[in-house]
Write a protein that holds these residues in place. Structure first.
Motif, short mmCIF file in Angstrom:
data_model
loop_
_atom_site.label_atom_id
_atom_site.label_comp_id
_atom_site.label_asym_id
_atom_site.label_seq_id
_atom_site.Cartn_x
_atom_site.Cartn_y
_atom_site.Cartn_z
N THR A 290 -0.61 13.92 -1.29
CA THR A 290 0.32 13.05 -2.00
C THR A 290 1.65 13.77 -2.17
OG1 THR A 290 -1.49 11.99 -3.20
CG2 THR A 290 0.73 11.75 -4.12
N ASN B 211 5.73 0.17 -2.38
CA ASN B 211 6.92 -0.66 -2.38
C ASN B 211 6.60 -2.03 -2.98
OD1 ASN B 211 9.50 -1.60 -1.85
ND2 ASN B 211 9.14 -1.96 0.33
N GLY C 75 7.95 6.73 3.59
CA GLY C 75 8.17 5.42 4.17
C GLY C 75 9.45 4.77 3.71
N TYR D 113 5.61 10.52 6.16
CA TYR D 113 4.35 10.61 5.43
C TYR D 113 3.81 12.04 5.55
CZ TYR D 113 4.22 5.58 4.75
OH TYR D 113 4.52 4.30 4.35
N ASP E 96 0.81 -1.23 0.00
CA ASP E 96 0.00 0.00 0.00
C ASP E 96 0.84 1.27 0.00
OD1 ASP E 96 -2.33 -1.43 -0.07
OD2 ASP E 96 -2.78 -1.25 2.07
N ASN E 97 2.13 1.19 0.31
CA ASN E 97 3.00 2.37 0.27
C ASN E 97 3.75 2.51 -1.05
OD1 ASN E 97 4.77 0.24 0.51
ND2 ASN E 97 5.80 1.01 2.36
#
Length: 335
Positions: A243, A142, A169, A236, A139-140
């Motif tokens: 964003t 990666n 992150g 974050y 979800d990040n």
């Protein structure tokens, strides 16, 4: 740990790196799977994409702009025509999109084209390789390759190879889990550079452009120190609806934020929230050879010289400096 390449094929197209960072550009239509994982023996091919469970990120073979080759990358799914791309797999060039695939075999992730392996992920850490692995888009943003039987064992992750962009992150510096020393990198046919951690001072880093070092400091609100300062993690955003990402481009490192303007003009776009160097007074090298910093913090060429690459100067990139026009006699270069 360096990325392992297939020794059989490597192609370097004569493309300017600026095109890799175009926020706009035409994309071939893509087909998203209703999943975020590639299981053993499965593959992602052609214009198919993976989507993170939260629906924010999308992985696939994307183009850097009109007429540009395709590369494996991650982008923000809801803004495909304005999003930067976070390139994965060492920017392996894909010239035949229908023949391209992303597959998992054994403990590695493979980029293939026409059945030939162009790149595969190395296995991080000690111990024997697992019997099988899976690739998951988190979800990040990666992309991780992990042991299918033990999801806590990460074999490889894209955050360890950030290129010129860093998502919240992700870290710079030493990663105690993998032993990697992570830095941002920028490279094309005329310029190269890096952003690496320097533990000599709090939140310190060194921006290197064409062999010239410039020390800087990340603000406290932007990064968090880990492992006794051996690494810095990009925080974050202060709001879940914001964003952001860190970009290293044209001799500058910037925290970019997507801004939505509620107006008839609809002037939404990426805005630099923080930039280093912020102006030419920050560094004598910022204006390049035969360049000078003016009173209004703008770079100018000294008398008798002109920008070596005018297009880059118009973009605010002055490191290439100035040169004397071939038609100008040397005696006229000084007044």
């Amino acid at each position: 740990m360096e990325v392992v390449r297939s020794p059989s094929r490597r192609r370097e197209p004569p493309l300017p790196t600026l095109l890799f960072l175009l926020f706009g550009g035409a994309f071939l239509s893509t087909t998203a799977f209703a999943r975020d994982t590639i299981l053993p023996g499965e593959g992602l091919s052609g214009n198919q994409t993976l989507v993170s469970k939260n629906g924010v990120f999308e992985l696939g073979f994307f183009s850097g702009g009109p007429g540009i080759y395709h590369f494996l990358g991650v982008r923000f799914k809801k803004m495909p025509r304005t999003t930067p791309k976070f390139w994965v797999g060492d920017r392996i060039v894909i010239t035949d999109l229908p023949g391209a695939s992303l597959e998992v075999f054994g403990s590695s992730l493979y980029i293939k084209e026409g059945g030939a392996s162009l790149w595969w992920s190395p296995v991080a850490g000690d111990g024997p390789p697992p019997a099988a692995a899976v690739a998951v888009l988190l979800d990040n943003g990666n992309l991780v390759v992990r042991d299918q039987a033990n999801s806590s064992r990460i074999l490889w992750q894209s955050f360890d190879y950030p290129g010129d962009s860093l998502l919240p992150g992700a870290r710079l510096g030493f990663d105690s889990n993998t032993g990697n020393n992570i830095s941002m990198t920028y490279k094309d046919f005329t310029h190269n550079g890096s952003v690496s951690i320097d533990r000599s001072w709090k939140n310190g880093f060194v921006l290197t452009t064409d062999g010239h070092d410039l020390p800087g400091t990340f603000p406290d609100w932007m990064v968090s120190s880990q492992d006794n300062g051996r690494s810095l993690v990009l925080n974050y955003p202060d709001s879940p609806n914001v964003t952001e990402f860190l970009q290293y481009h044209l001799g500058q490192v910037s925290l970019m934020r997507w801004v939505e303007e509620e107006s008839a003009e609809n002037t939404s776009g990426w805005v630099a929230r923080w930039t280093f160097p912020s102006d030419c007074k920050s560094s004598g090298f910022f204006c390049g050879n035969f360049g000078a910093c003016s009173n209004n913090s703008k770079c100018d060429c000294i008398d008798g010289y002109e920008p070596k690459y005018p297009d880059e100067w118009n973009l605010g990139y002055f490191v290439t400096g100035c040169s004397r026009p071939p038609s100008l006699p040397f005696s006229l270069s000084q007044k």
